[in-house]
Design a protein around this motif. Structure first.
Motif, PDB file in Angstrom:
ATOM      1  N   GLU A 181      58.171 -85.985 -58.985  1.00 14.15           N
ATOM      2  CA  GLU A 181      57.733 -87.153 -58.690  1.00 14.15           C
ATOM      3  C   GLU A 181      58.409 -88.133 -57.611  1.00 14.15           C
ATOM      4  N   ILE A 182      59.486 -88.445 -57.989  1.00 15.92           N
ATOM      5  CA  ILE A 182      60.487 -89.222 -57.283  1.00 15.92           C
ATOM      6  C   ILE A 182      60.756 -88.539 -55.789  1.00 15.92           C
TER       7      ILE A 182
ATOM      8  N   THR B 260      58.830 -86.055 -54.433  1.00 18.60           N
ATOM      9  CA  THR B 260      57.751 -86.115 -53.531  1.00 18.60           C
ATOM     10  C   THR B 260      57.355 -87.539 -52.723  1.00 18.60           C
ATOM     11  N   ALA B 261      57.590 -88.412 -53.703  1.00 17.00           N
ATOM     12  CA  ALA B 261      57.328 -89.968 -53.058  1.00 17.00           C
ATOM     13  C   ALA B 261      58.458 -90.373 -51.910  1.00 17.00           C
ATOM     14  N   LEU B 262      59.664 -89.951 -52.171  1.00 19.72           N
ATOM     15  CA  LEU B 262      60.549 -89.950 -51.003  1.00 19.72           C
ATOM     16  C   LEU B 262      60.150 -89.200 -49.738  1.00 19.72           C
TER      17      LEU B 262
ATOM     18  N   ASP C 107      57.276 -88.272 -48.878  1.00 20.43           N
ATOM     19  CA  ASP C 107      56.279 -88.742 -48.282  1.00 20.43           C
ATOM     20  C   ASP C 107      56.496 -90.146 -47.540  1.00 20.43           C
ATOM     21  N   LEU C 108      57.391 -90.923 -47.938  1.00 21.55           N
ATOM     22  CA  LEU C 108      57.904 -92.159 -47.477  1.00 21.55           C
ATOM     23  C   LEU C 108      58.590 -91.923 -46.014  1.00 21.55           C
TER      24      LEU C 108
ATOM     25  N   SER D 127      56.166 -90.628 -43.532  1.00 25.17           N
ATOM     26  CA  SER D 127      55.389 -91.698 -42.861  1.00 25.17           C
ATOM     27  C   SER D 127      56.246 -92.692 -41.997  1.00 25.17           C
TER      28      SER D 127
ATOM     29  N   GLN E  83      60.391-101.028 -49.372  1.00 26.32           N
ATOM     30  CA  GLN E  83      58.949-100.453 -50.052  1.00 26.32           C
ATOM     31  C   GLN E  83      59.505-100.123 -51.439  1.00 26.32           C
TER      32      GLN E  83
ATOM     33  N   VAL F  92      58.870 -98.545 -55.047  1.00 26.96           N
ATOM     34  CA  VAL F  92      57.983 -97.453 -55.754  1.00 26.96           C
ATOM     35  C   VAL F  92      58.517 -97.599 -57.115  1.00 26.96           C
TER      36      VAL F  92
ATOM     37  N   PHE G 221      58.478 -95.551 -61.307  1.00 27.03           N
ATOM     38  CA  PHE G 221      57.931 -94.410 -61.929  1.00 27.03           C
ATOM     39  C   PHE G 221      58.179 -94.732 -63.303  1.00 27.03           C
TER      40      PHE G 221
END
Length: 103
Positions: A61-62, A64-66, A68-69, A72, A84, A86, A88
């Motif tokens: 999850e970490i 994937t979020a990294l 995505d950021l 972006s 930002q 985030v 978890f």
């Protein structure tokens, strides 16, 4: 020295065997003399003797979020630094390497 500290947290599971060996080589017992914990679960803490308590982190999850950021930020061609936050969920998996000391 016995009694100097109560616990040690290995910075990675790859370090656990060496940490536990050093503790035993110094004549200390896990967990009665010193507690041992690590960060993130894997076969190493699960199958160590005694099994090691870990702070489980949602690595996928970490990651994937990294990603995505980063994508972006690249798409927006940001030049200004922005922060930002985030968060978890994580969990503590308590195993036999940690126990309360008897007083």
């Amino acid at each position: 020295n016995p009694g100097t500290f109560d616990a040690i947290i290995a910075q990675s599971n790859n370090k656990l065997p060496g940490v536990m060996k050093a503790i035993r080589d110094s004549g200390l017992k896990i967990p009665s003399d010193i507690a041992v914990a690590s960060i993130s679960d894997s076969d190493i803490p699960r199958y160590s003797y005694p099994p090691v308590t870990v702070w489980e982190q949602p690595i996928e999850e970490i990651s994937t979020a990294l990603a995505d950021l980063m994508v972006s930020r690249l798409k927006q061609k940001q030049t200004k630094k922005s922060i930002q936050r985030v968060t978890f969920n994580s969990s503590l998996i308590i195993r036999e390497s940690t126990t309360r000391k008897k007083t």
